[in-house]
Design a protein around this motif. Structure first.
Motif, PDB file in Angstrom:
ATOM      1  N   ARG A  24      23.984  -7.800  20.589  1.00 44.71           N
ATOM      2  CA  ARG A  24      24.186  -9.054  19.868  1.00 44.71           C
ATOM      3  C   ARG A  24      24.266 -10.152  20.923  1.00 44.71           C
ATOM      4  NH1 ARG A  24      28.681  -9.542  15.524  1.00 44.71           N
ATOM      5  NH2 ARG A  24      27.114  -8.361  14.410  1.00 44.71           N
ATOM      6  N   LEU A  25      23.255 -11.012  20.918  1.00 44.61           N
ATOM      7  CA  LEU A  25      23.261 -12.140  21.840  1.00 44.61           C
ATOM      8  C   LEU A  25      24.260 -13.180  21.347  1.00 44.61           C
ATOM      9  CD1 LEU A  25      19.426 -12.499  22.508  1.00 44.61           C
ATOM     10  CD2 LEU A  25      21.135 -11.391  23.952  1.00 44.61           C
ATOM     11  N   TYR A  71      20.370 -11.163  29.322  1.00 46.56           N
ATOM     12  CA  TYR A  71      19.023 -10.815  28.873  1.00 46.56           C
ATOM     13  C   TYR A  71      18.071 -11.924  29.279  1.00 46.56           C
ATOM     14  CZ  TYR A  71      15.210  -9.815  25.600  1.00 46.56           C
ATOM     15  OH  TYR A  71      13.986  -9.556  25.036  1.00 46.56           O
ATOM     16  N   THR A  72      17.025 -11.551  29.987  1.00 47.59           N
ATOM     17  CA  THR A  72      16.011 -12.503  30.424  1.00 47.59           C
ATOM     18  C   THR A  72      14.666 -12.034  29.882  1.00 47.59           C
ATOM     19  OG1 THR A  72      17.260 -12.867  32.448  1.00 47.59           O
ATOM     20  CG2 THR A  72      15.001 -13.651  32.425  1.00 47.59           C
ATOM     21  N   ARG A  73      13.981 -12.935  29.217  1.00 46.51           N
ATOM     22  CA  ARG A  73      12.652 -12.598  28.689  1.00 46.51           C
ATOM     23  C   ARG A  73      11.679 -13.695  29.070  1.00 46.51           C
ATOM     24  NH1 ARG A  73      13.955 -13.582  22.302  1.00 46.51           N
ATOM     25  NH2 ARG A  73      15.668 -14.984  22.720  1.00 46.51           N
ATOM     26  N   THR A 109      22.240  -7.892  15.572  1.00 45.08           N
ATOM     27  CA  THR A 109      21.894  -7.197  16.806  1.00 45.08           C
ATOM     28  C   THR A 109      20.388  -7.053  16.888  1.00 45.08           C
ATOM     29  OG1 THR A 109      22.091  -5.019  15.783  1.00 45.08           O
ATOM     30  CG2 THR A 109      24.054  -5.881  16.890  1.00 45.08           C
ATOM     31  N   ARG A 110      19.902  -6.954  18.107  1.00 44.47           N
ATOM     32  CA  ARG A 110      18.466  -6.739  18.313  1.00 44.47           C
ATOM     33  C   ARG A 110      18.286  -5.534  19.225  1.00 44.47           C
ATOM     34  NH1 ARG A 110      15.579 -11.552  20.267  1.00 44.47           N
ATOM     35  NH2 ARG A 110      16.978 -12.733  18.982  1.00 44.47           N
ATOM     36  N   PRO A 111      17.240  -4.728  18.971  1.00 41.88           N
ATOM     37  CA  PRO A 111      16.995  -3.576  19.837  1.00 41.88           C
ATOM     38  C   PRO A 111      16.352  -4.032  21.145  1.00 41.88           C
ATOM     39  CG  PRO A 111      15.332  -3.685  18.115  1.00 41.88           C
ATOM     40  CD  PRO A 111      16.305  -4.798  17.856  1.00 41.88           C
ATOM     41  N   LEU A 112      16.934  -3.615  22.251  1.00 43.67           N
ATOM     42  CA  LEU A 112      16.395  -3.946  23.574  1.00 43.67           C
ATOM     43  C   LEU A 112      16.282  -2.678  24.395  1.00 43.67           C
ATOM     44  CD1 LEU A 112      18.522  -7.141  24.375  1.00 43.67           C
ATOM     45  CD2 LEU A 112      16.200  -7.044  23.450  1.00 43.67           C
ATOM     46  N   HIS A 113      15.220  -2.600  25.182  1.00 44.07           N
ATOM     47  CA  HIS A 113      15.047  -1.450  26.062  1.00 44.07           C
ATOM     48  C   HIS A 113      16.054  -1.554  27.202  1.00 44.07           C
ATOM     49  CE1 HIS A 113      13.255   1.256  29.005  1.00 44.07           C
ATOM     50  NE2 HIS A 113      12.726   1.852  27.946  1.00 44.07           N
ATOM     51  N   PRO A 114      16.665  -0.439  27.595  1.00 41.89           N
ATOM     52  CA  PRO A 114      17.722  -0.460  28.606  1.00 41.89           C
ATOM     53  C   PRO A 114      17.327  -0.999  29.977  1.00 41.89           C
ATOM     54  CG  PRO A 114      17.645   1.664  27.497  1.00 41.89           C
ATOM     55  CD  PRO A 114      16.463   0.895  27.031  1.00 41.89           C
ATOM     56  N   THR A 115      16.030  -1.010  30.292  1.00 43.88           N
ATOM     57  CA  THR A 115      15.627  -1.454  31.634  1.00 43.88           C
ATOM     58  C   THR A 115      14.719  -2.683  31.630  1.00 43.88           C
ATOM     59  OG1 THR A 115      13.730   0.054  31.705  1.00 43.88           O
ATOM     60  CG2 THR A 115      15.822   0.874  32.589  1.00 43.88           C
ATOM     61  N   GLY A 138      24.934 -11.504  26.106  1.00 46.62           N
ATOM     62  CA  GLY A 138      25.161 -10.751  24.889  1.00 46.62           C
ATOM     63  C   GLY A 138      26.067  -9.569  25.148  1.00 46.62           C
ATOM     64  N   THR A 139      26.311  -8.801  24.089  1.00 44.11           N
ATOM     65  CA  THR A 139      27.201  -7.652  24.143  1.00 44.11           C
ATOM     66  C   THR A 139      26.508  -6.447  23.531  1.00 44.11           C
ATOM     67  OG1 THR A 139      29.094  -9.138  23.880  1.00 44.11           O
ATOM     68  CG2 THR A 139      29.486  -6.807  23.464  1.00 44.11           C
ATOM     69  N   ILE A 140      26.567  -5.312  24.227  1.00 41.62           N
ATOM     70  CA  ILE A 140      26.006  -4.072  23.680  1.00 41.62           C
ATOM     71  C   ILE A 140      26.900  -3.614  22.537  1.00 41.62           C
ATOM     72  CG2 ILE A 140      25.468  -1.651  24.138  1.00 41.62           C
ATOM     73  CD1 ILE A 140      24.983  -2.458  27.086  1.00 41.62           C
ATOM     74  N   ARG A 141      26.298  -3.396  21.374  1.00 46.90           N
ATOM     75  CA  ARG A 141      27.042  -2.970  20.190  1.00 46.90           C
ATOM     76  C   ARG A 141      26.855  -1.489  19.879  1.00 46.90           C
ATOM     77  NH1 ARG A 141      30.591  -6.840  18.898  1.00 46.90           N
ATOM     78  NH2 ARG A 141      30.398  -6.459  16.700  1.00 46.90           N
TER      79      ARG A 141
END
Length: 72
Positions: A45-46, A22-24, A52-58, A32-35
């Motif tokens: 979960r980073l 994840y790069t912001r 866990t945090r919600p992240l957009h798939p793209t 991290g790992t997709i839960r």
């Protein structure tokens, strides 16, 4: 939206347990790992976090293969 729907809608290989980078904006990349998935978001979960945090798939996610486990 299910994990399968996210894969189809966004053309990403997302799956539960998948490792991601994840790069912001301006911050160093984090692993991290997709839960789970819900409502079009992936819940990740980073490493080092207890939630866990919600992240957009793209947006800012790079999907890693099992051999690609480091931050570059």
């Amino acid at each position: 939206m299910s994990m399968s729907s996210i894969r189809k809608a966004h053309g990403v290989p997302a799956k539960r347990g998948q490792r991601v980078r994840y790069t912001r904006g301006g911050k160093p990349p984090e692993l991290g790992t997709i839960r789970s998935a819900d409502g079009g978001w992936l819940y990740v979960r980073l490493d080092g976090e207890g939630f866990t945090r919600p992240l957009h798939p793209t947006c800012g996610l790079e999907y890693l293969d099992p051999h690609q486990q480091t931050v570059e």
